[in-house]
Design a protein around this motif. Structure first.
Motif, short mmCIF file in Angstrom:
data_model
loop_
_atom_site.label_atom_id
_atom_site.label_comp_id
_atom_site.label_asym_id
_atom_site.label_seq_id
_atom_site.Cartn_x
_atom_site.Cartn_y
_atom_site.Cartn_z
N ASN A 116 -30.95 -25.74 -28.35
CA ASN A 116 -32.18 -25.98 -29.10
C ASN A 116 -32.93 -24.65 -29.22
N GLU A 154 -27.53 -20.28 -35.21
CA GLU A 154 -26.42 -21.09 -35.72
C GLU A 154 -25.72 -21.91 -34.63
N ASN A 155 -26.12 -21.73 -33.39
CA ASN A 155 -25.46 -22.40 -32.27
C ASN A 155 -25.95 -23.84 -32.16
N SER A 156 -25.09 -24.78 -32.49
CA SER A 156 -25.47 -26.19 -32.49
C SER A 156 -25.55 -26.79 -31.09
N GLN A 157 -25.10 -26.04 -30.07
CA GLN A 157 -25.11 -26.56 -28.70
C GLN A 157 -26.43 -26.31 -27.99
#
Length: 313
Positions: free
Chosen positions: A207, A202-205
């Protein structure tokens, strides 16, 4: 740019540190000014012998040395005139922009945590190691020993810190981040791995590309590999042994040569407010040279402010 260097840290100090400075100055077009903490009675003759230009270095006298076996916190408190303590004072007061030492690892970690402090929002700083990939590329593994026990939130932060380091220092665009596990499928592993996976997903920062196994570490499956420090340190020490064994048995191959830690210098403490780099106790000239180069690159890339901005977001 001013970089601090502990000249008394390491088994072969200060001679190899001076040789490392000579190497750095000969290989760098725009070298930093170096503030050298240590015993000036030992340093000045060596600096003259190796023709180190006086306008590139400044000796900051430090009459005490924190030995490798000393208790880190106690030694920093009692030896405030040591090369490490003075080095951290220069960094904390803004007289230098980075600090390097191959001395007492514990003292370096304590100094980084309490003299410089963590970036706001970082729960636990971490240390990493370079992993040479079989196809010639480079990976990053973290944590490798600073945090033997972790929570999922810590590994999630390590992923962010490692991704930023891989991008801005190793030059890997959009680095692939993977969780080191005992299976590739989601839901595999112990409680820590199972609870970390959804946070990374879920971490958008970052890849995030999923789990990798131990057999994938040396393959080109991920650029940043995340685990707790117990597992990471086991892998690090095993990787070091690969170079030692192949070197002793005279097995010559360019891939095995890349396991020589001297090629990478030292490990930065990621997550603290200013660049702090810890070297191996058996560092020679090449390692010192490369530690200075890494510190300079971190400053030029403004890496700490990029990390700070990431955690503010």
């Amino acid at each position: 740019m001013i970089i601090g260097l502990d000249m008394m840290g390491g088994d072969f100090a200060p001679l190899e540190a001076v040789k490392g400075i000579q190497l750095y100055l000969s290989e760098t077009d725009s070298p930093a000014i170096l503030f050298l903490t240590g015993d000036e009675a030992q340093l000045n003759p060596l600096l003259q012998e190796y023709n180190i230009p006086a306008d590139r270095v400044k000796v900051v006298h430090a009459p005490q040395v924190i030995d490798m076996h000393e208790h880190p916190t106690k030694a920093l408190k009692e030896k405030q005139q040591s090369s490490i303590a003075i080095g951290f004072h220069l960094l904390a007061t803004g007289k230098t922009e980075a600090f390097i030492s191959a001395g007492n690892t514990g003292a370096m970690l304590v100094g980084a945590m309490y003299s410089i402090k963590a970036i706001e929002g970082v729960q636990r700083p971490t240390i990493s190691t370079i992993i040479p990939k079989e196809n010639g590329k480079t990976g990053l593994l973290l944590d490798v020993g600073l945090n033997a026990d972790c929570k999922p939130e810590h590994l999630n932060q390590f992923a962010i810190l490692g991704s930023l380091y891989a991008q801005h220092i190793l030059g890997i665009s959009n680095p692939r981040v993977a969780l080191l596990n005992i299976g590739e499928e989601e839901g595999k592993g112990n409680i820590l791995a199972q609870n970390t996976y959804p946070l990374l997903k879920e971490n958008s920062q970052i890849n995030f590309t999923g789990n990798i196994e131990g057999r994938d570490v040396l393959e080109d499956k991920a650029d940043v590999m995340v685990c707790e420090g117990f597992t990471g340190n086991v892998i690090l020490k095993m990787a070091e042994s690969i170079y030692d064994i192949t070197h002793r048995k005279e097995i010559r191959h360019e891939y095995f040569d890349r396991f020589n830690f001297e090629l990478y210098g030292g490990t930065p403490v990621l997550g603290v407010a200013k660049p702090v780099i810890i070297g191996h106790g058996i560092s020679h000239a090449r390692a010192f040279c490369n530690m200075i180069k890494v510190a300079q690159k971190m400053i030029e890339a403004d890496l700490m402010n990029k990390m700070k901005a990431s955690f503010e977001a």
